[in-house]
Design a protein around this motif. Sequence first.
Motif, PDB file in Angstrom:
ATOM      1  N   PHE A  89       2.380   5.423 -13.208  1.00 33.24           N
ATOM      2  CA  PHE A  89       2.063   3.998 -13.142  1.00 33.24           C
ATOM      3  C   PHE A  89       0.862   3.763 -12.224  1.00 33.24           C
ATOM      4  O   PHE A  89      -0.025   2.958 -12.538  1.00 33.24           O
ATOM      5  N   LYS A  90       0.826   4.460 -11.120  1.00 29.97           N
ATOM      6  CA  LYS A  90      -0.279   4.314 -10.177  1.00 29.97           C
ATOM      7  C   LYS A  90      -1.588   4.760 -10.808  1.00 29.97           C
ATOM      8  O   LYS A  90      -2.633   4.111 -10.643  1.00 29.97           O
ATOM      9  N   GLU A  91      -1.533   5.865 -11.548  1.00 30.31           N
ATOM     10  CA  GLU A  91      -2.733   6.359 -12.232  1.00 30.31           C
ATOM     11  C   GLU A  91      -3.188   5.384 -13.315  1.00 30.31           C
ATOM     12  O   GLU A  91      -4.377   5.113 -13.473  1.00 30.31           O
ATOM     13  N   ASP A  92      -2.210   4.868 -14.089  1.00 24.81           N
ATOM     14  CA  ASP A  92      -2.537   3.912 -15.143  1.00 24.81           C
ATOM     15  C   ASP A  92      -3.120   2.622 -14.569  1.00 24.81           C
ATOM     16  O   ASP A  92      -4.030   2.024 -15.158  1.00 24.81           O
ATOM     17  N   LYS A  93      -2.603   2.184 -13.448  1.00 25.04           N
ATOM     18  CA  LYS A  93      -3.107   0.961 -12.830  1.00 25.04           C
ATOM     19  C   LYS A  93      -4.548   1.131 -12.398  1.00 25.04           C
ATOM     20  O   LYS A  93      -5.373   0.219 -12.553  1.00 25.04           O
ATOM     21  N   LYS A  94      -4.854   2.312 -11.894  1.00 27.26           N
ATOM     22  CA  LYS A  94      -6.229   2.605 -11.500  1.00 27.26           C
ATOM     23  C   LYS A  94      -7.147   2.597 -12.725  1.00 27.26           C
ATOM     24  O   LYS A  94      -8.256   2.052 -12.681  1.00 27.26           O
TER      25      LYS A  94
END
Length: 229
Positions: free
Chosen positions: A59-64
Amino acid sequence: MSVSNDKIPTNLLILDSKNYDKWHKQMKVLFGYQDVLDMIADGITHLGKEATAAQEVKFKEDKKKDYKALFLIHSCVDSDNFEKVGDCDSAKTAWGILEKAYAGADKAKVVRLQIHKRQFELLQMEDKETINDYVTRVTRLGNQMKSCGEAVSKQNFVSKVLRSLTPRFDNIVVAIEESKDLKTMTKDELQSSLEAHEQRMDERGNDKAKAEVALQARFNEKNKKSKGK
């Protein structure tokens, strides 16, 4: 243009009220180049209450990636279009707003296509036009049709050129139709054959003109001698 995925290419097209179709194509390529196209198509899958550590990392990677895609949109719109998407919290939302705002572009494209198809059908070679210039005109109109969603096939292109040449090419047209497979003939092959024929006709025309000039000169010389007697 930068070749690094960490940098944004410069001199990108900026969306205004007239260039949505071209801008849309550019941005799809740019999203793919920056590896964020999935953010435009699918968006982010939000975490559930019992998300695993792996899901939190993704999720953190996708948000970035989503922020990156949104930044690309912000960077490639004018001030009027920024007002439409400046408050969006995701790239997918911003992209959807712009697609909806310019939905009329598709309708306009259909109208332009009909106009181009009509022009393509009526196009004729002009008497003093060269093969290269005429093929260029047909190609340009074909490209305009393609930009509106309908490509001209090789066979239709070849057929169009052959049936719209000036009468002085009648002999070579018949020869090509009888000796070549028009279904597989390319634009370059057609143009090469026509230009070779054009060159031979021009050379014969020059030889004929030179012969007429020489004949006129001899006639004038005889007249001078006759008057001098």
